[in-house]
Scaffold this active site. Structure first.
Site, PDB file in Angstrom:
ATOM      1  N   ARG A 100       5.008   9.691 -28.877  1.00  0.00           N
ATOM      2  CA  ARG A 100       4.242   9.061 -27.678  1.00  0.00           C
ATOM      3  C   ARG A 100       2.827   8.638 -28.367  1.00  0.00           C
ATOM      4  O   ARG A 100       2.166   9.418 -28.473  1.00  0.00           O
ATOM      5  CB  ARG A 100       4.168   9.674 -26.514  1.00  0.00           C
ATOM      6  CG  ARG A 100       3.355   9.079 -25.351  1.00  0.00           C
ATOM      7  CD  ARG A 100       3.263   9.672 -24.122  1.00  0.00           C
ATOM      8  NE  ARG A 100       2.190   8.911 -23.081  1.00  0.00           N
ATOM      9  CZ  ARG A 100       0.936   9.283 -23.083  1.00  0.00           C
ATOM     10  NH1 ARG A 100       0.304  10.409 -23.636  1.00  0.00           N
ATOM     11  NH2 ARG A 100       0.253   8.522 -22.241  1.00  0.00           N
ATOM     12  N   LYS A 101       2.709   7.317 -28.494  1.00  0.00           N
ATOM     13  CA  LYS A 101       1.389   6.707 -28.896  1.00  0.00           C
ATOM     14  C   LYS A 101       1.230   5.220 -28.820  1.00  0.00           C
ATOM     15  O   LYS A 101       2.587   4.690 -28.842  1.00  0.00           O
ATOM     16  CB  LYS A 101       1.063   7.243 -30.330  1.00  0.00           C
ATOM     17  CG  LYS A 101       1.945   6.464 -31.492  1.00  0.00           C
ATOM     18  CD  LYS A 101       1.561   6.915 -32.783  1.00  0.00           C
ATOM     19  CE  LYS A 101       2.452   6.192 -33.729  1.00  0.00           C
ATOM     20  NZ  LYS A 101       1.848   6.632 -35.202  1.00  0.00           N
TER      21      LYS A 101
ATOM     22  N   HIS B 270       1.367  -6.769 -23.027  1.00  0.00           N
ATOM     23  CA  HIS B 270       0.582  -5.826 -23.732  1.00  0.00           C
ATOM     24  C   HIS B 270       0.109  -5.891 -25.145  1.00  0.00           C
ATOM     25  O   HIS B 270      -1.197  -6.160 -25.586  1.00  0.00           O
ATOM     26  CB  HIS B 270       1.155  -4.537 -23.425  1.00  0.00           C
ATOM     27  CG  HIS B 270       1.314  -3.987 -22.077  1.00  0.00           C
ATOM     28  ND1 HIS B 270       0.581  -4.447 -20.914  1.00  0.00           N
ATOM     29  CD2 HIS B 270       1.977  -3.189 -21.493  1.00  0.00           C
ATOM     30  CE1 HIS B 270       0.803  -4.095 -19.926  1.00  0.00           C
ATOM     31  NE2 HIS B 270       1.851  -3.165 -20.086  1.00  0.00           N
TER      32      HIS B 270
ATOM     33  N   ALA C 233       0.699  -1.254   0.158  1.00  0.00           N
ATOM     34  CA  ALA C 233       0.065   0.055  -0.040  1.00  0.00           C
ATOM     35  C   ALA C 233       0.693   1.479  -0.022  1.00  0.00           C
ATOM     36  O   ALA C 233       0.314   2.119  -0.299  1.00  0.00           O
ATOM     37  CB  ALA C 233      -0.779   0.028   1.237  1.00  0.00           C
TER      38      ALA C 233
END
Length: 516
Positions: free
Chosen positions: A366-367, A275, A40
């Site tokens: 960035r993409k 991913h 946490a």
């Protein structure tokens, strides 16, 4: 209707919808819910897990009279210390003071300190959870316990053992215990299987939720609807019409203080093997029999099992100049910060179509996007081949959009052609609609017991079987990354590989997100 009345009505509606979904998945309508965030005090919990929980609470999916949130970590701090640490990540604009929603949410959080491999801390955690359940008059065995492991994979086995020994729901009267684990799930096939076996000895597969946040992204979630709910794509989505598919992840910054962690994994393990491969499965899979988690995951596994071994000549690795200047990175590091890999699927639909997975850091933009390029028009009477091909593009981030690149007539008296697009830009079309963060959706799916967007064990194994041989050759120094300049497109050899694979670059056209 006042704003407060509208918010109450909305929350009631969302709650009823949530219960309806719970019933579909066999989860109980009632029963105390405890969400335990292990790790946490770490960055992942502060930046992703707690903000996702707060947004679910604010939208009415977590109700204060039935949910409590527990933080657990080794750091010795108080409840208020944890609340103060995470508060700035939950509500960015506090110029008008803390909102009532945030104050109520923070009061739902309790902190327990303890180690990750001894019973003492976990016994105390179980005591706190049980007291909360008792205070809510929850029948023993009907309560729900969700353990979110915002921790390094190295501590998954001891933590899971402690949960099993000390913190399980005591009996089965409709309640459950579920475990959420974050990637990376190992470093290769052997380590992944070892980790899966260690966790699998303690929990059944339906209790384990392997989270890949890319599967929670709005545009990734849209893939099945686009493919199987639109007649337009059904006859086109095959090797007869599609020349190649690119799945791209680009960042315009380097490792930025994460060099030590990144060097242990590299761009293939960090981005491509999980991913981008998950996205590939959704692009390439067959239509499932029903829209149920196991049917969908079955089709994804079939895709992975149909991927042919990767050829060395269809891999280009890169490392940006300056990467090794990071003091946490070894001087002779062979770790790639860029990779282009071509996968080929050996089945009737996709035989001969290259799937190009490309990811890199310190590039010129960035993409993240999926780019489906169609074959040339036969008998091109307009002589417009050089301008580019039709492409169907799904922009995952930033500026979420779906657009189709088409050849159209240039306005004017001449019969000349130009590239343009049919564009669905989310920011323009869905103004005022908040697109949920991936973690919000996936945590809610875990509470509902919906595993559709989580990685199954056989799926994970099949993914590692594809990439482990290449990764071992990189680890052994048999494959070397090519140096490239930060702010560039990456190694020129990657563009040459795309050209050999058949990708045709569009000239004189660039997609510009519409302004609001």
């Amino acid at each position: 209707m006042s704003t407060g009345e509208w918010l109450l009505e909305k929350r009631s509606s969302l709650r009823n919808d949530s219960f309806a979904r719970d019933n579909e998945n066999g989860a109980p309508e009632t029963g105390c819910l405890s969400i335990i965030v292990l790790g946490a005090s770490g960055d992942l919990a502060k930046k992703k897990t707690f903000p996702a929980l707060f947004n679910l609470y604010r939208q009415g999916f977590l109700l204060e009279h039935e949910v409590h949130i527990f933080g657990y970590a080794r750091t010795k701090i108080s409840d208020d210390d944890l609340r103060n640490r995470i508060r700035g990540y939950l509500e960015k604009d506090d110029s008008y003071g803390i909102s009532e929603d945030l104050l109520k949410f923070l009061q739902l959080i309790k902190y327990v300190s303890g180690s990750y491999d001894s019973e003492e801390g976990f016994r105390l955690l179980d005591k706190e959870i049980s007291e909360h359940e008792l205070s809510k008059n929850s029948i023993e065995g009907s309560s729900r316990r969700l353990f979110y492991l915002a921790l390094p994979p190295s501590v998954y086995p001891p933590v899971c053992r402690m949960i099993k020994q000390c913190c399980m729901n005591k009996s089965d009267l409709g309640g459950w215990t579920r475990i959420v684990v974050e990637k990376p799930f190992g470093k290769d096939l052997e380590s992944s299987e070892t980790l899966s076996s260690q966790i699998g000895e303690l929990f059944e597969e339906p209790q384990i939720y392997r989270i890949d946040h890319y599967l929670g992204k709005e545009l990734v979630q849209n893939m099945l609807v686009l493919r199987f709910a639109n007649r337009l794509f059904l006859p086109l989505w095959n090797r007869d019409n599609i020349d190649n598919v690119q799945i791209v992840f680009r960042e315009d910054f380097g490792t930025e203080g994460r060099g030590g962690y990144f060097d242990e994994y590299g761009i293939i393990r960090d981005i491509i093997q999980n991913h981008l491969l998950q996205v590939l499965c959704l692009v390439a899979m067959e239509k499932p029999i029903l829209l149920k988690p196991e049917h969908i995951r079955d089709e994804k596994v079939k895709v992975l099992q149909s991927v042919l071994p990767i050829k060395d000549e269809e891999v280009v690795l890169g490392q940006y100049d300056g990467y090794r200047d990071d003091p946490t990175v070894p001087d002779r590091s062979n770790t790639p910060t860029f990779a282009t890999v071509i996968l080929r699927i050996h089945n009737e639909r996709w035989e001969g179509v290259p799937f190009i997975l490309k990811a890199g850091k310190a590039l010129n933009s960035r993409k993240a996007e999926i780019r489906v390029q169609f074959k040339d028009v036969p008998g091109d009477i307009f002589k417009c081949k050089k301008q580019g091909r039709n492409e169907f593009v799904i922009r995952l981030q930033p500026s979420e959009a779906i657009y189709m690149k088409l050849t159209v007539k240039q306005p004017g008296l001449e019969m000349s052609t130009v590239q343009s697009e049919l564009d669905l830009s989310y920011g323009q079309r869905y103004q005022g609609v908040a697109i949920p963060e991936a973690y919000e959706r996936l945590i809610l799916d875990t509470i509902r017991g919906d595993q559709q967007h989580f990685v199954r064990r056989d799926e994970l194994k099949a993914a590692w079987e594809i990439f482990t041989p290449v990764l071992h050759r990189i680890d052994n120094g048999e494959m070397k990354p090519i140096l490239y300049k930060p702010g560039s497109r990456g190694p020129a050899e990657a563009d040459q590989l795309l050209e050999r694979a058949g990708y045709v670059q569009t000239h004189g056209y660039i997609w510009i997100p519409p302004t609001l």
